[in-house]
Enzyme design. Structure first.
Site, short mmCIF file in Angstrom:
data_model
loop_
_atom_site.label_atom_id
_atom_site.label_comp_id
_atom_site.label_asym_id
_atom_site.label_seq_id
_atom_site.Cartn_x
_atom_site.Cartn_y
_atom_site.Cartn_z
N GLN A 106 1.14 -1.09 -0.31
CA GLN A 106 -0.14 0.03 -0.01
C GLN A 106 0.81 1.23 0.43
O GLN A 106 0.52 2.54 -0.30
CB GLN A 106 -0.87 0.18 1.54
N HIS A 135 -1.25 1.48 -4.00
CA HIS A 135 -1.46 2.71 -4.19
C HIS A 135 -0.95 3.57 -5.11
O HIS A 135 -0.72 5.07 -4.74
CB HIS A 135 -1.49 3.24 -2.91
N SER A 144 -2.86 -0.94 9.32
CA SER A 144 -4.12 -0.53 10.64
C SER A 144 -5.74 -1.68 10.59
O SER A 144 -5.77 -1.35 10.74
CB SER A 144 -3.62 0.80 10.96
#
Ligand code: APR
Length: 237
Positions: free
Chosen positions: A90, A108, A177
């Site tokens: 990411q 991303h 997360s």
């Protein structure tokens, strides 16, 4: 042990010990802006100078950053598994590349690249970017934007990612997360396809209880230890 097909997903936490800020450990503020305020197509349309500045500063901070032991451990795992390994990140930094990883998808986007909003060509771009720059392909001015997937835009390589998730035996999430989808749901897709799922993180993420296993601590300690144990299983002496 038969070579497992392994998919690894990394997030900002793997680069934290290389000195790059995560998004939510410092409550998501960056240069006094909420990341979401400067990482949307609307922000770029309304205030391109702010968005250019935000990413120029992040790119500058990246150029001197060095990969850490966690990035290097994933390079070793790729060398050990060959084609049975895929790294999905990411992160928009280039620390996995600096560590030697090659079988890698940046879902991303990448801070080290720019993209033309008109002809959609993508270019390696290490210097500051602003509206005076012209697209090297179509020569259009003010059409170059950071090659970053902003909130509300589709992540990249999703077909390849879903295919890998449907075929993997082991899915490892590192330094993320579990706040942002679709990445936060990848473990569940892998698990539904029969994979074992493992989380390596500083602390339990939002989805920690749903993973089969979790090992917690700084990535530079936890990731090399886990990777070494996996390689030892693959190559019992
Ligand atoms: N070692 C391991 N994990 C760490 C470390 C460390 N040294 N430091 C922080 N972490 C963990 C935190 O506990 C947290 O779970 O890394 C995670 C970082 O979470 P986020 O800041 O939310 O970053 P990430 O999960 O990559 O965010 C996902 O959100 O803002 C968007 O596009 C952005 O790609 C990003 C996405």
């Amino acid at each position: 042990m038969k070579k497992p097909k392994v998919v690894v997903l990394t997030g900002a936490g793997i680069s934290a010990e290389s000195g790059l800020k995560t998004f939510r450990d410092n409550d998501g503020l960056w240069e006094d802006h909420r990341v979401e305020e400067v990482a949307t197509p609307e922000a770029f349309a309304q205030n391109p100078a702010l968005v250019y500045r935000f990413y120029n500063l992040r790119r500058e901070g990246l150029l001197d950053a060095a990969p850490n032991a966690a990035h290097l451990a994933l390079k070793d795992l790729e060398h050990s598994l060959g084609q049975d390994f895929l790294l999905i990140t990411q992160n928009v930094d280039n620390l996995h590349e600096k560590a030697g990883s090659r079988q890698l998808h940046h879902m991303h986007g990448e801070l080290t690249k720019a993209r033309c909003a008109r002809c959609h060509q993508i270019f390696k771009w290490l210097q500051n970017l602003d509206e005076t720059d012209r697209c090297p392909n179509c020569n259009c001015q003010a059409s170059l934007r950071p090659h970053i997937v902003w909130f509300g835009e589709m992540p990249l390589f999703m077909d390849e990612i879903y295919q890998a998730l449907s075929q993997c035996d082991l899915f490892i999430a590192i330094g993320t997360s579990g706040n942002v989808y679709p990445a936060a749901g990848f473990f569940d897709i892998a698990q539904q396809n029969g994979a074992t799922t493992v989380e390596l993180n500083l602390e339990p993420s939002l989805n920690a209880s749903a993973f089969h296993e979790g090992f917690y601590g700084p990535a530079t300690q936890v990731v090399p230890d886990y990777v070494q144990s996996l390689i030892n299983k693959l190559n019992p002496s």
